[in-house]
Write an enzyme that holds these catalytic residues in place. Structure first.
Site, PDB file in Angstrom:
ATOM      1  N   LYS A   5       7.273 -10.146   3.909  1.00 20.01           N
ATOM      2  CA  LYS A   5       7.201 -11.252   4.859  1.00 20.01           C
ATOM      3  C   LYS A   5       7.411 -12.583   4.141  1.00 20.01           C
ATOM      4  O   LYS A   5       6.947 -12.772   3.018  1.00 20.01           O
ATOM      5  CB  LYS A   5       5.840 -11.254   5.568  1.00 20.01           C
ATOM      6  CG  LYS A   5       5.672 -10.128   6.578  1.00 20.01           C
ATOM      7  CD  LYS A   5       4.358 -10.272   7.329  1.00 20.01           C
ATOM      8  CE  LYS A   5       4.216  -9.212   8.405  1.00 20.01           C
ATOM      9  NZ  LYS A   5       2.940  -9.351   9.146  1.00 20.01           N
ATOM     10  N   HIS A  21      -0.033  -8.968   0.374  1.00 21.53           N
ATOM     11  CA  HIS A  21      -0.933  -9.828   1.134  1.00 21.53           C
ATOM     12  C   HIS A  21      -1.303 -11.074   0.334  1.00 21.53           C
ATOM     13  O   HIS A  21      -1.592 -10.980  -0.857  1.00 21.53           O
ATOM     14  CB  HIS A  21      -2.230  -9.084   1.478  1.00 21.53           C
ATOM     15  CG  HIS A  21      -2.060  -8.000   2.489  1.00 21.53           C
ATOM     16  ND1 HIS A  21      -2.937  -6.946   2.617  1.00 21.53           N
ATOM     17  CD2 HIS A  21      -1.097  -7.792   3.414  1.00 21.53           C
ATOM     18  CE1 HIS A  21      -2.532  -6.148   3.583  1.00 21.53           C
ATOM     19  NE2 HIS A  21      -1.419  -6.634   4.073  1.00 21.53           N
ATOM     20  N   ARG A  80       5.970  -1.689   4.618  1.00 17.80           N
ATOM     21  CA  ARG A  80       6.133  -1.889   6.053  1.00 17.80           C
ATOM     22  C   ARG A  80       7.453  -1.260   6.482  1.00 17.80           C
ATOM     23  O   ARG A  80       8.396  -1.193   5.702  1.00 17.80           O
ATOM     24  CB  ARG A  80       6.150  -3.376   6.400  1.00 17.80           C
ATOM     25  CG  ARG A  80       4.913  -4.164   5.953  1.00 17.80           C
ATOM     26  CD  ARG A  80       5.100  -5.642   6.247  1.00 17.80           C
ATOM     27  NE  ARG A  80       3.927  -6.444   5.922  1.00 17.80           N
ATOM     28  CZ  ARG A  80       3.737  -7.066   4.761  1.00 17.80           C
ATOM     29  NH1 ARG A  80       4.662  -6.963   3.801  1.00 17.80           N
ATOM     30  NH2 ARG A  80       2.653  -7.785   4.545  1.00 17.80           N
ATOM     31  N   TYR A 117      -7.550  -3.457   6.190  1.00 17.62           N
ATOM     32  CA  TYR A 117      -6.833  -2.203   5.989  1.00 17.62           C
ATOM     33  C   TYR A 117      -7.732  -1.101   5.429  1.00 17.62           C
ATOM     34  O   TYR A 117      -7.431   0.072   5.592  1.00 17.62           O
ATOM     35  CB  TYR A 117      -5.665  -2.416   5.009  1.00 17.62           C
ATOM     36  CG  TYR A 117      -4.401  -2.947   5.671  1.00 17.62           C
ATOM     37  CD1 TYR A 117      -3.272  -2.148   5.780  1.00 17.62           C
ATOM     38  CD2 TYR A 117      -4.337  -4.242   6.149  1.00 17.62           C
ATOM     39  CE1 TYR A 117      -2.111  -2.619   6.352  1.00 17.62           C
ATOM     40  CE2 TYR A 117      -3.173  -4.733   6.724  1.00 17.62           C
ATOM     41  CZ  TYR A 117      -2.072  -3.926   6.839  1.00 17.62           C
ATOM     42  OH  TYR A 117      -0.933  -4.406   7.415  1.00 17.62           O
ATOM     43  N   HIS A 145       2.836   1.809  11.016  1.00 24.21           N
ATOM     44  CA  HIS A 145       1.856   0.939  10.374  1.00 24.21           C
ATOM     45  C   HIS A 145       0.603   1.704   9.990  1.00 24.21           C
ATOM     46  O   HIS A 145      -0.072   1.339   9.021  1.00 24.21           O
ATOM     47  CB  HIS A 145       1.512  -0.226  11.292  1.00 24.21           C
ATOM     48  CG  HIS A 145       1.128  -1.468  10.544  1.00 24.21           C
ATOM     49  ND1 HIS A 145       1.964  -2.089   9.642  1.00 24.21           N
ATOM     50  CD2 HIS A 145      -0.018  -2.196  10.536  1.00 24.21           C
ATOM     51  CE1 HIS A 145       1.366  -3.146   9.125  1.00 24.21           C
ATOM     52  NE2 HIS A 145       0.155  -3.221   9.646  1.00 24.21           N
ATOM     53  N   ARG A 185       0.922   2.984   6.520  1.00 15.56           N
ATOM     54  CA  ARG A 185       0.605   1.924   5.541  1.00 15.56           C
ATOM     55  C   ARG A 185      -0.903   1.751   5.409  1.00 15.56           C
ATOM     56  O   ARG A 185      -1.428   1.588   4.302  1.00 15.56           O
ATOM     57  CB  ARG A 185       1.276   0.632   5.988  1.00 15.56           C
ATOM     58  CG  ARG A 185       1.043  -0.589   5.110  1.00 15.56           C
ATOM     59  CD  ARG A 185       2.001  -1.692   5.560  1.00 15.56           C
ATOM     60  NE  ARG A 185       1.491  -3.026   5.320  1.00 15.56           N
ATOM     61  CZ  ARG A 185       1.652  -3.704   4.199  1.00 15.56           C
ATOM     62  NH1 ARG A 185       2.299  -3.168   3.187  1.00 15.56           N
ATOM     63  NH2 ARG A 185       1.177  -4.935   4.076  1.00 15.56           N
TER      64      ARG A 185
END
Length: 271
Positions: A168, A258, A140, A267, A232, A235
């Protein structure tokens, strides 16, 4: 209700100090507060939530946005209900009733011709390393600018180069670099200007590069190439490429940081 919202946001700040969750929840809850007015939280009903959803839908907001606001509202009421204990107060957000069905996610990757046209414009060694980490390692943009120099481990006799990435929720994962990606990064490390900052990527003032700075650079390259690409989407393209090489979705999920395989599946819809 305003004081209750402020108390809830302070609770989120204590529990998740490094996340941006509190900022988004504060915005969503203030929008809800403006809609219901000065009605006390205990008097908010399922019908009030119905009316709020109708209002948001009439404003032509996307289902994902409305559902995100419902998550904030539901969490807020769960917080208040937990504070008072078992007294029969029920959360007015009922997910079976209120969740907005979302349509199929369209692929957000970019085609290879677009990648080639964009890459031909990127001639700065720092920027080549930055965008290679997104396109060829799946990082990211926030993860890229947060990297410190000591996160890089060069290749060994029996392994590839790798990065320790904080994603994250401050979760750390190991990201492996292809030889080509390592060449871009290694060249940048060789010419990186001396700086007191530990940041891997520096701006013109010798300080950590910002997300907006990276986005600006990409926009400039896109203008030169005559294409439209976001960080993004790079990615997404990384994920699509690996899916086309038959990488199992659970392995890809670990590479991308994830927790939910359904997130990873979105994705690779274009694979």
């Amino acid at each position: 209700m305003k004081a209750d919202i402020e108390r809830y946001i302070r609770y989120l700040e204590r529990r998740h100090p490094k996340r941006s969750t509190k900022k988004h929840y504060a915005s969503d809850l203030n929008i809800f507060h403006q809609f219901v007015g000065n009605k006390p939280p205990r008097q908010i009903t399922i019908q009030d939530i119905d009316a709020f959803i109708d209002d948001q839908s009439q404003r032509q907001l996307k289902p994902a946005t409305i559902n995100r606001r419902l998550v904030a509202i539901s969490g807020f009421f769960q917080f208040l209900i937990f504070e008072v204990g078992e007294d029969g107060w029920r959360n007015p957000v009922n997910w079976k009733r209120h969740r907005i069905r979302q349509g199929h996610h369209l692929p957000r990757d970019v085609n290879e011709d677009t990648v080639v046209a964009l890459w031909a414009m990127i001639d700065d060694p720092r920027d080549q390393a930055i965008f290679a980490l997104m396109l060829k390692a799946g990082l990211r943009v926030g993860e890229v600018v947060a990297l410190n120099s000591d996160a890089v481990e060069g290749p060994g006799e029996d392994r590839l180069a790798r990065l320790r990435v904080h994603g994250k929720g401050d979760k750390e994962r190991v990201v492996w670099l292809t030889p080509q990606t390592w060449l871009y990064l290694h060249y940048w490390l060789r010419i990186r200007p001396p700086s007191e900052s530990q940041a891997l990527f520096l701006n013109q003032h010798g300080r950590r590069l910002s997300v907006s700075g990276v986005q600006y650079r990409l926009k400039e390259y896109c203008r030169g190439a005559g294409v439209s690409v976001t960080c993004h989407q790079l990615r997404h393209t990384f994920a699509r490429r690996l899916a086309e090489q038959n990488m199992p979705v659970d392995s890809l999920a670990r590479l991308m940081g994830h927790n939910d395989l359904q997130t990873t599946q979105r994705y690779i819809d274009g694979a």
